[in-house]
Scaffold this active site. Structure first.
Site, PDB file in Angstrom:
ATOM      1  N   ILE A  17       0.826  -1.216   0.000  1.00 33.22           N
ATOM      2  CA  ILE A  17       0.000   0.000   0.000  1.00 33.22           C
ATOM      3  C   ILE A  17       0.857   1.261   0.000  1.00 33.22           C
ATOM      4  O   ILE A  17       0.328   2.368   0.002  1.00 33.22           O
ATOM      5  CB  ILE A  17      -0.960   0.021   1.217  1.00 33.22           C
ATOM      6  CG1 ILE A  17      -0.199  -0.123   2.530  1.00 33.22           C
ATOM      7  CG2 ILE A  17      -2.020  -1.051   1.077  1.00 33.22           C
ATOM      8  CD1 ILE A  17      -1.089  -0.013   3.773  1.00 33.22           C
ATOM      9  N   GLY A  20       8.574   3.806  -0.310  1.00 34.93           N
ATOM     10  CA  GLY A  20       9.355   5.001  -0.043  1.00 34.93           C
ATOM     11  C   GLY A  20      10.822   4.668  -0.012  1.00 34.93           C
ATOM     12  O   GLY A  20      11.237   3.539  -0.326  1.00 34.93           O
ATOM     13  N   GLY A  21      11.627   5.676   0.392  1.00 32.56           N
ATOM     14  CA  GLY A  21      13.069   5.483   0.407  1.00 32.56           C
ATOM     15  C   GLY A  21      13.509   4.405   1.368  1.00 32.56           C
ATOM     16  O   GLY A  21      14.528   3.747   1.167  1.00 32.56           O
ATOM     17  N   MET A  22      12.734   4.160   2.443  1.00 31.59           N
ATOM     18  CA  MET A  22      13.135   3.182   3.446  1.00 31.59           C
ATOM     19  C   MET A  22      12.651   1.776   3.131  1.00 31.59           C
ATOM     20  O   MET A  22      13.175   0.807   3.665  1.00 31.59           O
ATOM     21  CB  MET A  22      12.592   3.602   4.824  1.00 31.59           C
ATOM     22  CG  MET A  22      13.210   4.875   5.368  1.00 31.59           C
ATOM     23  SD  MET A  22      14.940   4.676   5.748  1.00 31.59           S
ATOM     24  CE  MET A  22      14.842   3.587   7.156  1.00 31.59           C
ATOM     25  N   GLY A  23      11.609   1.634   2.300  1.00 29.84           N
ATOM     26  CA  GLY A  23      11.107   0.294   2.025  1.00 29.84           C
ATOM     27  C   GLY A  23       9.663   0.318   1.580  1.00 29.84           C
ATOM     28  O   GLY A  23       9.198   1.285   0.971  1.00 29.84           O
ATOM     29  N   VAL A  25       5.398  -0.615   2.539  1.00 34.91           N
ATOM     30  CA  VAL A  25       4.376  -0.801   3.568  1.00 34.91           C
ATOM     31  C   VAL A  25       3.311  -1.720   3.003  1.00 34.91           C
ATOM     32  O   VAL A  25       2.802  -1.499   1.893  1.00 34.91           O
ATOM     33  CB  VAL A  25       3.746   0.539   3.998  1.00 34.91           C
ATOM     34  CG1 VAL A  25       2.697   0.301   5.081  1.00 34.91           C
ATOM     35  CG2 VAL A  25       4.822   1.497   4.515  1.00 34.91           C
ATOM     36  N   LYS A  40       5.636  -2.443   7.839  1.00 36.01           N
ATOM     37  CA  LYS A  40       6.650  -1.731   7.079  1.00 36.01           C
ATOM     38  C   LYS A  40       7.915  -2.583   7.047  1.00 36.01           C
ATOM     39  O   LYS A  40       8.452  -2.945   8.097  1.00 36.01           O
ATOM     40  CB  LYS A  40       6.949  -0.371   7.695  1.00 36.01           C
ATOM     41  CG  LYS A  40       7.957   0.435   6.897  1.00 36.01           C
ATOM     42  CD  LYS A  40       7.924   1.907   7.267  1.00 36.01           C
ATOM     43  CE  LYS A  40       8.745   2.719   6.289  1.00 36.01           C
ATOM     44  NZ  LYS A  40       8.568   4.160   6.473  1.00 36.01           N
ATOM     45  N   ASP A 141      11.824  14.120  10.543  1.00 35.16           N
ATOM     46  CA  ASP A 141      11.484  13.986   9.116  1.00 35.16           C
ATOM     47  C   ASP A 141       9.992  14.237   8.919  1.00 35.16           C
ATOM     48  O   ASP A 141       9.312  13.504   8.212  1.00 35.16           O
ATOM     49  CB  ASP A 141      11.861  12.593   8.602  1.00 35.16           C
ATOM     50  CG  ASP A 141      11.817  12.520   7.063  1.00 35.16           C
ATOM     51  OD1 ASP A 141      11.958  13.576   6.420  1.00 35.16           O
ATOM     52  OD2 ASP A 141      11.622  11.424   6.531  1.00 35.16           O
TER      53      ASP A 141
END
Length: 740
Positions: A17, A20-23, A25, A40, A141
């Site tokens: 769903i 992003g830069g981190m992974g 979700v 996540k 952030d």
């Protein structure tokens, strides 16, 4: 990860769903509890990554995830679980139904949001930031994509903890493609960009200003093509007024946003709590904002108290005093119970419909009123909070039944309010009823049941029933360690409380050993300057003082005061409390001149922050008077003791324990000045009052009778003095026999 579809044999991944830069979700189901969640999954590090880098990231993730999991506020996304599976770090969160602010702008073709929505979002985010900042947590952030507007109107901040992972790994990572964000350029504060100064809670306020600017105008304050130009704009350029983009923004709100965007932290609002008050105050002091276009009533409309702003219909009440959120599927159920399993395989009953379901509108209204009561409590308005929770508890009991989790959540808050307003006996009865109800409904080992049991122990301590409190704390601690693990924040809190109670039982060595272990664990789990870590280090210092190790106690109190100044600010009550205890230590070490100077400064600071008649200001004045006496300045000490006693009697009452302490200090001064007849009158009055308040064999009452006997000796009335000494000895022996 996508192929296995199941993490830890528990979390069933259904669909992506978000990315992003981190992974990624995922929408998922927690098959142990049968509830929908979001999972996540962080991107695996590439093979060429340095192994040290990967190790640092993994440890930082675990630490920050624990911190995020301890946050319980309606404006912060709830974190249920975290871990590592097949080399992938994952975080399990509540599943939110709604859109983030970035999606809302995109769906609106980047046109700004209506003014009433912007103000509502601003106040809800400020409230959530106030909660997290007061716990020493800075997001770092904050951006539109990390702020969710739920379908019921509630606003939640996402990615607490994860946003901090890049700290110390590479501040320019967002620009260089490293893949670990340390802030997004359009929302970074000047101090984040410069890297030369500390980044504290005011950096989040700057980022919030950027978010509000964008949802109010449709564009960020510095909307340039390349990242470097954006960063230079944050550092050097004054943003254009919001009125350049639209003409319906109220002047006061424009000033608030531009104040948030000040280049230096000192020019911004002092903290998020102050910001929230300002939004509410200035909004109420002016003409009503434009009404919602759908005709629905505006939250926080003029004429209603400020805490009504942000109340939403249909949002399930969550007991924020607890560290556990009930499964989503229990919302609104009415009383017959079925069984589900917790993460460790223990069965917990949950409600199943037995009669007609109450009207959704009624449940929503009760949820809103429950949240309003929580807001009153956070403001320290405990009497009003208790009235709200009592009324909601009665209505929930009628609609849902006495053992429904929502009914018990309201009754828990009733007990909490009672304990905070000095009605410890009433609070004890309430918490016992809640604990028994939760045990029937949820099981004896459920975290909510344990929370209520732990509060009964706390109130028993308030009542001086420390042996009973010790038994309850010990049982709750064993259950928490079994269900949650030894390093869970709730387990550590229980161990801290047990250590505190042991010191009140006189088991000083046991208390010192246990509280030292908790301080070490909290530092490992939460960090050295987390408020909970500092609370426990403060208790370590207290234990050292009770053991007569005053030099070590003084060192720790000073370290705690310095750390709290950095984390919470110089005027925070916890900072001032550590300074007070440092003064106590100086006095005990015979360094009364230093203690006197410390207390003079502390009295000034307390009076400026809380007022001259605040109980803590008077406590600092009492310390000042004691050290005047230790320096032999008895006329000044007597005058100070009399003034503080008079103020305490006016503020706290004639027989409040603190008032009696000051009256005794007045008698001490009179005795040192040779005015023994006047001293005897006061000592006798204090002893009689303490016997009425505490009982004849309470240690304070016995100490006062001892003072009286000493005074009789000084007056040459030896027969009366000896008789009184004998009576005191008999009472002490009886008390010791009963305690054994």
């Amino acid at each position: 990860m996508a192929e296995t579809r199941l993490i830890q044999g528990r979390y069933r991944l259904l669909e992506v769903i978000g990315r992003g830069g981190m992974g990624e979700v995922w929408r998922a189901v927690d098959e142990s509890l049968g509830r929908r969640v979001a999972v996540k999954c962080l991107k695996p590090m590439s093979p060429e990554r340095d192994e040290t880098f990967t190790t640092v990231l993994r440890e930082r993730f675990r630490r920050e995830a624990r911190v995020a999991a301890a946050l319980q506020h309606r404006g912060v996304t709830v974190v249920h679980d975290f871990g590592e599976y097949e080399g992938v770090l994952y975080l399990v969160m509540e599943l939110l139904e709604g859109h983030n602010l970035s999606q809302l702008l995109e769906a609106n073709d980047q046109r700004p949001l209506p003014v009433h929505e912007i103000v509502d979002i601003a106040e809800q985010v400020a409230d959530a930031l106030a909660y997290t900042h007061e716990r020493g947590i800075v997001h770092r952030d904050l951006k539109p994509a990390n702020i969710m507007r739920l379908t019921d109107g509630a606003v939640k901040i996402c990615d607490f903890g994860i946003a901090r992972l890049g700290e110390g790994i590479g501040a320019s990572s967002q620009l260089t493609g490293v893949g670990i964000a340390m802030g997004t350029p359009h929302y970074m504060s000047p101090e984040q960009i410069g890297g030369g100064g500390p980044v504290d809670h005011r950096s989040d306020l700057y980022s919030l200003g950027c978010v509000l600017y964008e949802i109010a105008t449709g564009v960020p304050p510095f909307d340039h093509e390349d990242a470097w130009s954006v960063l230079v704009g944050h550092r050097d350029t004054t943003p254009a007024p919001l009125s350049d983009h639209r003409d319906d923004i109220p002047d006061h709100f424009q000033r608030i946003v531009l104040d948030l965007l000040a280049k230096t932290p000192e020019e911004r609002p002092a903290d998020a709590r102050d910001l929230r008050r300002r939004i509410a105050r200035e909004g109420r002091g002016r003409a009503p904002l434009p009404a919602p276009s759908d005709g629905s009533p505006e939250r926080g409309a003029p004429g209603l108290p400020g805490w009504t702003r942000g109340m939403t219909a249909g949002h399930k009440a969550v007991d924020t005093a607890l560290r556990t959120v009930l499964p989503d599927h229990t919302a609104g159920l009415t009383g017959e119970w079925t069984t589900l399993a917790d993460p460790r395989g223990q069965a917990f009953p949950v409600p199943r419909a037995r009669t007609a379901r109450p009207a959704p509108a009624l449940l929503a209204a009760l949820a809103g009123r429950h949240n309003a009561g929580l807001s009153l409590g956070r403001l320290g308005r405990w009497e009003e909070a208790g009235e709200v929770h009592r009324a909601v508890a009665a209505e929930r009991q009628h609609a849902l039944g006495p053992d429904h989790p929502d009914t018990l959540a309201s009754r828990y808050e009733v007990g909490f309010s009672l304990s905070r307003t000095g009605r410890a006996e009433d609070a004890l009865r309430e918490f016992r009823l809640v604990a028994d109800g939760r045990e029937r409904a949820l099981g004896p080992g459920h975290p909510d049941t344990l929370a209520a049991r732990q509060e009964t122990a706390y109130v028993l301590g308030q009542l001086g029933r420390h042996f009973e409190a010790n038994d309850v704390y010990t049982a709750v601690l064993a259950a928490r360690e079994r269900v949650m693990g030894p390093d869970h924040p709730d387990t550590l809190r229980c161990r801290h409380n047990l250590a505190f109670n042991l010191s009140r039982l006189g088991r000083l060595e046991d208390s010192f050993r246990l509280v030292s272990e908790v301080a070490e664990a909290r530092q490992r789990v939460l960090g050295a300057e987390h408020p909970d870590t500092l609370v426990t280090r403060y208790e370590v210092a207290y234990a050292l003082g009770r053991l007569g190790r005053w030099p070590q106690a003084l060192d720790i109190y000073r370290e705690v005061a310095s750390a709290r100044t950095r984390a919470l600010g110089p005027d925070h009550p916890d900072t001032l409390a550590a300074r007070y205890e440092a003064g106590i230590s100086l006095g005990r070490l015979g360094r009364s001149a230093e203690a006197l100077e410390l207390y003079r400064a502390l009295v000034d600071d307390r009076a400026r922050v809380h007022g001259p008649d605040d109980p803590e200001t008077l406590r600092a004045r009492h310390g000042l008077g004691v050290n005047l006496g230790r320096l032999g300045r008895w006329e000044e000490a007597l005058a100070e003791a009399r003034a503080v006693a008079g103020a305490r009697e006016r503020v706290l009452g004639a027989e409040h324990p603190d008032t009696l302490v000051s009256r005794r200090e007045t008698a001490v001064g009179l005795g040192w000045l040779g005015r023994w007849e006047e001293a005897l009158t006061l000592y006798t009055q204090v002893a009689a009052a303490r016997e009425r308040v505490f009982g004849p064999d309470h240690p304070d009452a016995l100490a006062s009778r001892n003072d009286e006997a000493h005074c009789l000796e000084q007056l040459g009335r030896h027969t009366e003095a000896v008789e009184l000494y004998r009576r005191v000895a008999a009472l002490r022996e009886r008390r010791g026999t009963r305690g054994a």
